[in-house]
Write an enzyme that holds these catalytic residues in place. Structure first.
Site, mmCIF file in Angstrom:
data_model
loop_
_atom_site.group_PDB
_atom_site.id
_atom_site.type_symbol
_atom_site.label_atom_id
_atom_site.label_comp_id
_atom_site.label_asym_id
_atom_site.label_seq_id
_atom_site.Cartn_x
_atom_site.Cartn_y
_atom_site.Cartn_z
ATOM 1 N N GLY A 11 0.807 -1.210 0.000
ATOM 2 C CA GLY A 11 0.000 0.000 0.000
ATOM 3 C C GLY A 11 0.845 1.266 0.000
ATOM 4 O O GLY A 11 0.523 2.242 -0.688
ATOM 5 N N ASN A 26 -7.936 4.336 8.226
ATOM 6 C CA ASN A 26 -7.331 3.204 8.926
ATOM 7 C C ASN A 26 -7.381 3.345 10.438
ATOM 8 O O ASN A 26 -7.275 2.362 11.152
ATOM 9 C CB ASN A 26 -5.879 3.018 8.473
ATOM 10 C CG ASN A 26 -5.091 4.301 8.475
ATOM 11 O OD1 ASN A 26 -5.441 5.263 7.804
ATOM 12 N ND2 ASN A 26 -4.030 4.338 9.251
ATOM 13 N N GLN A 74 -7.816 -0.065 3.320
ATOM 14 C CA GLN A 74 -8.705 -0.585 4.367
ATOM 15 C C GLN A 74 -10.077 -0.973 3.810
ATOM 16 O O GLN A 74 -10.733 -1.857 4.346
ATOM 17 C CB GLN A 74 -8.890 0.454 5.477
ATOM 18 C CG GLN A 74 -7.655 0.694 6.321
ATOM 19 C CD GLN A 74 -7.311 -0.456 7.255
ATOM 20 O OE1 GLN A 74 -8.168 -1.265 7.624
ATOM 21 N NE2 GLN A 74 -6.060 -0.549 7.634
ATOM 22 N N SER A 101 -3.618 -3.283 -0.766
ATOM 23 C CA SER A 101 -2.513 -4.040 -0.181
ATOM 24 C C SER A 101 -2.993 -5.429 0.220
ATOM 25 O O SER A 101 -4.088 -5.585 0.756
ATOM 26 C CB SER A 101 -1.999 -3.288 1.052
ATOM 27 O OG SER A 101 -0.992 -4.036 1.682
ATOM 28 N N HIS A 114 -1.740 -7.613 2.558
ATOM 29 C CA HIS A 114 -1.711 -8.093 3.952
ATOM 30 C C HIS A 114 -2.855 -7.556 4.805
ATOM 31 O O HIS A 114 -3.000 -7.955 5.966
ATOM 32 C CB HIS A 114 -0.347 -7.828 4.600
ATOM 33 C CG HIS A 114 -0.096 -6.421 5.053
ATOM 34 N ND1 HIS A 114 -0.246 -6.032 6.364
ATOM 35 C CD2 HIS A 114 0.294 -5.312 4.392
ATOM 36 C CE1 HIS A 114 0.076 -4.747 6.477
ATOM 37 N NE2 HIS A 114 0.393 -4.284 5.287
ATOM 38 N N THR A 133 11.857 -7.759 -10.737
ATOM 39 C CA THR A 133 11.291 -9.098 -10.864
ATOM 40 C C THR A 133 10.122 -9.250 -9.905
ATOM 41 O O THR A 133 10.211 -8.878 -8.739
ATOM 42 C CB THR A 133 12.367 -10.163 -10.581
ATOM 43 O OG1 THR A 133 13.425 -9.985 -11.520
ATOM 44 C CG2 THR A 133 11.808 -11.574 -10.700
ATOM 45 N N CYS A 160 1.642 2.729 12.436
ATOM 46 C CA CYS A 160 2.811 3.511 12.041
ATOM 47 C C CYS A 160 3.189 4.545 13.095
ATOM 48 O O CYS A 160 4.324 5.011 13.104
ATOM 49 C CB CYS A 160 2.544 4.209 10.715
ATOM 50 S SG CYS A 160 1.730 3.135 9.542
HETATM 51 C C1 LIG Z 1 -1.802 -0.304 5.886
HETATM 52 C C2 LIG Z 1 -2.177 0.897 5.101
HETATM 53 C C3 LIG Z 1 -1.301 1.420 4.126
HETATM 54 C C4 LIG Z 1 0.078 0.868 3.897
HETATM 55 O O1 LIG Z 1 0.042 -0.395 3.302
HETATM 56 P P1 LIG Z 1 1.356 -1.348 3.405
HETATM 57 O O2 LIG Z 1 1.020 -2.486 2.491
HETATM 58 O O3 LIG Z 1 1.459 -1.751 4.837
HETATM 59 O O4 LIG Z 1 2.500 -0.543 2.933
HETATM 60 C C5 LIG Z 1 -1.730 2.497 3.392
HETATM 61 N N1 LIG Z 1 -2.939 3.042 3.587
HETATM 62 C C6 LIG Z 1 -3.806 2.573 4.503
HETATM 63 C C7 LIG Z 1 -5.139 3.196 4.640
HETATM 64 C C8 LIG Z 1 -3.456 1.482 5.288
HETATM 65 O O5 LIG Z 1 -4.305 1.021 6.206
#
Ligand SMILES: *Cc1c(COP(=O)(O)O)cnc(C)c1O
Length: 386
Positions: free
Chosen positions: A72, A152, A180, A200, A202, A238, A326
């Site tokens: 993300g 988030n 999110q 993202s 994860h 890659t 963060c």
């Molecule tokens: C977690 C998050 C990100 C960052 O994503 P990563 O894959 O962890 O770098 C960006 N924006 C929002 C709203 C998030 O919750």
């Protein structure tokens, strides 16, 4: 019951077993480089393109407009920097909400140093950006509007459909950070008139280190990473093949489960919210009361210290967050809570509990048992020492 309760699904989610199973062969047997001509390479290419199709489906976009990234944060950086650099002959003004993720905000601060003009749009007490505020701030040289689909920290869903409509009407690019929102609420790129969407893996039960950026066909865009012809020449390097394959499976599962997961989580979330409001005097619910993520519960507690609360919860086996992952470890009050009008003191007494697929009603009830005791205890210690 599990001996630990995880309520930090907004920070990250576990990899779903189905996702893990699908990823494993790509570390061992299927290791070909998707750019290679040989059979093994072609197999990898095929797997990556199948995954692209599945992730694209989650946003209802053509697979060719979806570009894999490292997550993300990269997608947000690329969207902001790539779009503004490519459009700078048209203008240098960017509108972003004050409650964006740091990946957007800090990219904007960097752009300010490159002499772009950035306007941080205010929000109301629920953290909502009004479409009128967006429109009022548009000028001749505005080239990009970036407003996240869901916050988030406090879970507020933004009126992205109205904002996208305004952007399209004025011929301005619209980016939304949907990290999110994706997989949690329905998202259709064309319905919200988005030109750029960050997601993202994860956050949706896929692996860490994999994400994607949707770039609407025809959008002028500079590359962030240079060096190879991967991702249609726009994102060198890659491919993280196992990650991409896992992202595909995670997106497929999210689409299948969205309706049922969201109904179940909304009920659990409301049980938790109402329980906290009943048991902890003065608790202030953050975020919009109804226009919020199905899994998000976020409070500020007057007279309490968020970090102390987190440590005590952790000792009791409950994993929560004081805001965004963060900012963990720093005592800075959340920019989101300041933007909704809280004092730094109140903002420092905040707690985020985010639910997920594994969350049970028994866990909610356990938290409702433990949290009020800790809160009362900490408040007692504070007043006792004065
Ligand atoms: C977690 C998050 C990100 C960052 O994503 P990563 O894959 O962890 O770098 C960006 N924006 C929002 C709203 C998030 O919750």
């Amino acid at each position: 019951m599990k001996d630990r309760i995880y309520m930090d699904f907004a920070a990250t989610t576990p990899v779903a077993p189905e996702v893990m199973e699908e990823m494993l062969p790509f570390f061992t047997e299927n290791y070909g480089n998707p750019s290679s001509i040989h059979g093994s390479g072609r197999e990898s290419r095929k797997a990556a393109e199948q995954a692209r199709g599945k992730v694209a489906e989650l946003l209802h976009v053509p697979p060719r407009d979806l570009y894999f990234t490292s997550g993300g944060s990269e997608s947000d950086n690329w969207a902001l920097k790539g779009a503004t650099f490519a459009q700078q002959n048209r203008g240098r003004r960017i509108l972003v909400s004050a409650v964006e993720h740091h990946a957007v905000l800090d990219a904007c601060k960097w752009l300010q140093k490159q002499h772009f003009e950035v306007v941080f749009l205010p929000v109301d007490r629920y953290g909502t950006v009004s479409p009128e505020t967006v429109e009022e701030n548009i000028t001749e040289d505005t080239v990009l509007i970036s407003v996240m689909a869901a916050n988030n920290e406090i879970g507020t869903l933004q009126p992205v459909r109205e904002i996208g409509e305004i952007a399209r009407k004025h011929g301005i690019l619209f980016h939304t950070d949907a990290v999110q929102a994706a997989g949690a609420v329905p998202l259709d790129a064309e319905e919200i008139r988005a030109d750029l969407i960050s997601i993202s893996a994860h956050k949706i039960y896929g692996p860490k280190g994999t994400g994607a950026l949707y770039i609407r066909g025809g959008t002028r865009m500079d590359a962030l990473l240079h060096g190879g012809a991967q991702e249609r020449g726009l994102r060198a390097g890659t491919e993280n093949l196992a990650g991409i394959v896992g992202f595909g499976k995670a997106a497929e599962l999210a689409a299948q489960r969205m309706a049922s997961d969201s109904a179940r989580l909304t009920a659990l979330r409301d049980r938790l919210i109402h329980g906290i409001q009943e048991r902890i005097p003065g608790a202030v619910l953050n975020g919009h009361p109804t226009e919020r993520l199905p899994n998000n519960c976020h409070f500020s507690f007057p007279g309490l210290e968020g970090e102390a609360l987190l440590l005590r919860l952790d000792l009791a086996g409950i994993a929560a967050s004081a805001g965004s992952a963060c900012t963990a470890g720093s005592m800075e009050p959340s920019h989101v809570l300041l933007a909704v009008g809280q004092t730094p003191e109140l903002a420092n007494g905040s707690l985020r509990l985010t639910l997920g697929r594994e969350t049970t009603e028994a866990e909610i009830d356990e938290v409702l048992e433990v949290l009020p005791k800790i809160a009362a205890d900490l408040r007692g210690m504070r007043s006792g020492s004065w």
